[in-house]
Design a protein around this motif. Sequence first.
Motif, PDB file in Angstrom:
ATOM      1  N   VAL A 229       0.925  -1.198  -0.067  1.00 13.12           N
ATOM      2  CA  VAL A 229      -0.002  -0.052  -0.030  1.00 13.12           C
ATOM      3  C   VAL A 229       0.801   1.209   0.040  1.00 13.12           C
ATOM      4  O   VAL A 229       1.942   1.346   0.798  1.00 13.12           O
ATOM      5  CB  VAL A 229      -0.857  -0.032   1.375  1.00 13.12           C
ATOM      6  N   TYR A 230       0.623   2.127  -0.893  1.00  9.52           N
ATOM      7  CA  TYR A 230       1.380   3.411  -1.207  1.00  9.52           C
ATOM      8  C   TYR A 230       0.607   4.565  -0.995  1.00  9.52           C
ATOM      9  O   TYR A 230      -0.736   4.332  -0.900  1.00  9.52           O
ATOM     10  CB  TYR A 230       2.120   3.396  -2.374  1.00  9.52           C
ATOM     11  N   ARG A 231       1.263   5.763  -0.461  1.00  7.98           N
ATOM     12  CA  ARG A 231       0.434   6.967  -0.514  1.00  7.98           C
ATOM     13  C   ARG A 231       1.057   7.799  -1.949  1.00  7.98           C
ATOM     14  O   ARG A 231       1.908   7.504  -2.346  1.00  7.98           O
ATOM     15  CB  ARG A 231       0.790   7.844   0.930  1.00  7.98           C
ATOM     16  N   PRO A 232       0.085   8.742  -2.280  1.00  8.83           N
ATOM     17  CA  PRO A 232       0.334   9.343  -3.386  1.00  8.83           C
ATOM     18  C   PRO A 232       2.032   9.969  -3.525  1.00  8.83           C
ATOM     19  O   PRO A 232       2.356  10.194  -4.460  1.00  8.83           O
ATOM     20  CB  PRO A 232      -0.663  10.354  -3.753  1.00  8.83           C
TER      21      PRO A 232
ATOM     22  N   ASP B 275      -3.372   0.884 -13.819  1.00 14.71           N
ATOM     23  CA  ASP B 275      -4.440   1.612 -12.893  1.00 14.71           C
ATOM     24  C   ASP B 275      -5.624   0.934 -13.182  1.00 14.71           C
ATOM     25  O   ASP B 275      -6.412   0.726 -14.193  1.00 14.71           O
ATOM     26  CB  ASP B 275      -4.577   3.044 -12.956  1.00 14.71           C
TER      27      ASP B 275
ATOM     28  N   GLU C  42      -5.172   8.628  -8.579  1.00 15.63           N
ATOM     29  CA  GLU C  42      -6.300   8.308  -8.040  1.00 15.63           C
ATOM     30  C   GLU C  42      -6.004   7.228  -7.418  1.00 15.63           C
ATOM     31  O   GLU C  42      -5.424   6.431  -7.471  1.00 15.63           O
ATOM     32  CB  GLU C  42      -7.368   7.876  -9.486  1.00 15.63           C
ATOM     33  N   THR C  43      -6.782   6.953  -6.096  1.00 13.99           N
ATOM     34  CA  THR C  43      -6.474   5.811  -5.266  1.00 13.99           C
ATOM     35  C   THR C  43      -7.155   4.697  -5.804  1.00 13.99           C
ATOM     36  O   THR C  43      -7.929   4.757  -6.455  1.00 13.99           O
ATOM     37  CB  THR C  43      -6.759   6.347  -3.700  1.00 13.99           C
ATOM     38  N   GLY C  44      -6.568   3.436  -5.184  1.00 16.96           N
ATOM     39  CA  GLY C  44      -7.353   2.417  -5.802  1.00 16.96           C
ATOM     40  C   GLY C  44      -6.361   1.134  -6.025  1.00 16.96           C
ATOM     41  O   GLY C  44      -5.161   1.350  -5.639  1.00 16.96           O
ATOM     42  N   ASP C  45      -6.514   0.240  -6.817  1.00 20.52           N
ATOM     43  CA  ASP C  45      -5.733  -1.115  -7.108  1.00 20.52           C
ATOM     44  C   ASP C  45      -5.130  -1.115  -8.162  1.00 20.52           C
ATOM     45  O   ASP C  45      -5.616  -0.407  -9.288  1.00 20.52           O
ATOM     46  CB  ASP C  45      -6.752  -2.203  -7.212  1.00 20.52           C
TER      47      ASP C  45
ATOM     48  N   LYS D 164      -1.711  -1.134  -3.730  1.00 21.07           N
ATOM     49  CA  LYS D 164      -2.805  -0.390  -3.780  1.00 21.07           C
ATOM     50  C   LYS D 164      -2.226   1.309  -3.553  1.00 21.07           C
ATOM     51  O   LYS D 164      -1.153   1.274  -2.924  1.00 21.07           O
ATOM     52  CB  LYS D 164      -3.502  -0.447  -2.423  1.00 21.07           C
ATOM     53  N   VAL D 165      -2.941   2.172  -4.024  1.00 23.61           N
ATOM     54  CA  VAL D 165      -2.701   3.403  -3.645  1.00 23.61           C
ATOM     55  C   VAL D 165      -3.939   3.961  -2.720  1.00 23.61           C
ATOM     56  O   VAL D 165      -4.967   4.038  -3.035  1.00 23.61           O
ATOM     57  CB  VAL D 165      -2.333   4.573  -4.792  1.00 23.61           C
ATOM     58  N   GLN D 166      -3.451   4.780  -1.523  1.00 25.29           N
ATOM     59  CA  GLN D 166      -4.673   5.297  -0.710  1.00 25.29           C
ATOM     60  C   GLN D 166      -4.194   6.315  -0.096  1.00 25.29           C
ATOM     61  O   GLN D 166      -2.909   6.770   0.149  1.00 25.29           O
ATOM     62  CB  GLN D 166      -5.418   4.146   0.099  1.00 25.29           C
TER      63      GLN D 166
END
Length: 747
Positions: free
Chosen positions: A644-647, A675, A724-727, A745-747
């Motif tokens: 999981v990553y942050r932007p 994406d 954009e966040t998501g998978d 994931k990016v959240q």
Amino acid sequence: MKYTRTLILAVLILLVTACSGQKSTTVGSDAELEKRIEKLLSRMTLSEKIGQMNQVSAGGEISNYAEALRNGQIGSILNEVDPVKINEFQRICMEESRLGIPLLVGRDVIHGFHTIFPIPLGLAATFDPALVEEGARIASLEATAQGVRWTFSPMLDIARDPRWGRIAEGSGEDTYLDARMAEAMVRGYQGTVLDTTSMAACIKHFVGYGAAEGGRDYNSTFLTERQLRNIYLPPFEAAVKAGAMTLMTSFNDNDGVPSTGNTFILKDVLRDEWSFDGLVVTDWNSMGEMIAHGFGVDRKDVASKAVNAGVDMDMMTFGFISHLEELVASGAVKESVIDEAVRHILRVKFLLGLFEHPYVDVAQGQAVQYDQSHLEAARRTAEESAILLKNDGVLPLKADDIRTILVTGPMANAPHDQLGTWSFDGEKSHTITPLQALRERFPGKVIYVPGLRYSRENRDRFDDVVAAARRADVVLAFLGEEAILSGEAHCLADLNLIGSQSELLAALKAAGKPVVATVMAGRPLTIERDLPNCRAMVYAFHPGTMGGPALANILFGDVNPSGKTPVTFLRTVGQAPLYYAHNMTGRPYNGETLLAAIETEAGQTSLGNTSYYLDYGAYPLFPFGYGLSYTTFSYSGISLGQTVYRPDDILEVSFTLSNMGEREGTEVVQVYVRDLVGSITRPVKELKAFERVRLDAGESRSLTVRIPVSDLAFYGLDGVKKVETGDFQLWVAGDSASGEPVSFKVQ
Ligand code: BGC
């Protein structure tokens, strides 16, 4: 233009250039530069200002231009490369014109000046920005030594249709690869510090030109703002950030607006969003062509539209020089608009140091051309750009086992044609063809029977070449297309090997000896039907001056091929456009029935309902990023630092790359991302990083590639660029169609 003009840097530059003989063009701090521009501008009459905005193509006698130069009516010339004439032009400007403003001398130095490197599509196949930068630097050294201080390169038009002849001039279909090549070329042309060997880069054609309908040059494009922003603009933005000093508008109209009159791209995006303070020039008569487009009634009208849209310099319409004065007088064009254009032009001239160093040393200029180091770099580049498309093991050839080599085909000894399109100053007398290189390397072993002396010749000589093939131990066939068959206005509707070349290859195969085909071309041709007729195929695009030695080194194994396709290779022209980074449809192809299997009176839905051609399916012949080596590579242990990553994180992907073979080799490692769900449909894969990795035989190496998560940003439904966040899925592989995805994931 991001040139740091501090005192410390100035001292450093002076030290460096004092040792190298190159002269610094340091103009002091930004504030000093702006002061010089304003001071000069304040002394200029309206007519002199408009003169700076006029670019003229040279030709003929100096006396044809002397009067206009003296009167300050020409700001730039193109197409003059004689240093004696250039010096004289500069002398008239410096000594006889009222204000002594030097000329900016431009030329299409596209893939080398005298020493010709592979065509830009071939440069992109190297996936080696550092080498491409070196080539651009060499082009600058040669061109500036003769007084050319401005090149109309790099061409950054994304091209997804190989029918378009100018696909040869760019980096192919991919936004990310194009952007990296753009930065490399800008750095190479201009140099990391500006001095007298700096040639201003001109990024072109702004914008969308490569998306011409049907691959027909000059045609309309219909790109939405989102497509522009996500696909076509990023290479230009990267080049602006890298310091590109100038930009050229394109010929096409996009959604009805010709680029040369397009305020949105020239002002809103280029100036306001990207803060570009360099010079914008039209393409050749592209201002005048707005009349043919039906975008203006006459030359005065289009001149007004172009200047108000943000064009600074007119290449060969003579619309500014003829009409701007009256347009200012009538109020249709504000003088402040003219002033701004002239600032952009003077800024480039000051930065290049033309006021201090307008002249070149003619004798010294000669000495630089075709320097051995330049030829060596051109050879290395041609080697790295060669793509091995097929090899059943016949390559590399073992010289000791071969007594007689048949060299054949129209490109085997075509010194002019292997230089490719836009090689104005390359001289065929300096080209080394494959035939020459092989003869020199294997004296007495080479027989040369062209079979076809040029691609479109008839088959009269086939018997001779087949007889020669029977006598040979190996047949090296050099096929493809001559330089004239690609490039500007040279589009094709049929992409098979032209003329009887496929028949030649088939006849050679029938002679029973191993046949190796090498294709030199300006585009990816549809060579599917030719593959069965050769045991190996090398695709070299047009490899330039040193193509011969480079290919000999590849074929005989001194160099292991490492080039990768910078563009998708189609099975048949009817598939165009076909590119790897396409959006996912609602009905992706899943291997359904092809034509051959269709029964008579089959029901409407019996074949399935997905996106493919009944006759050619859905896949290309070779995907983007593809290319073989004399060894094989394997990827293992692909893992991400986090799931999981942050932007604002940096994504880290680690893996082991192994050379599974018995000789060293270089792999172009490619990282693709998808994406999965967005506010708009997203491409099935997008290249986000690549790296050339050289491994010894049997060597394994652990590697980590870092990608800022912010590189996954795009313009979504709200028109704002963001991640954009998501998978997401990520692939690490040797081409765009291989590998297994890992998820994050990016959240
Ligand atoms: C081409 C440009 C080129 C210019 C000057 C035009 O026809 O489209 O790319 O730079 O000519 O030669």
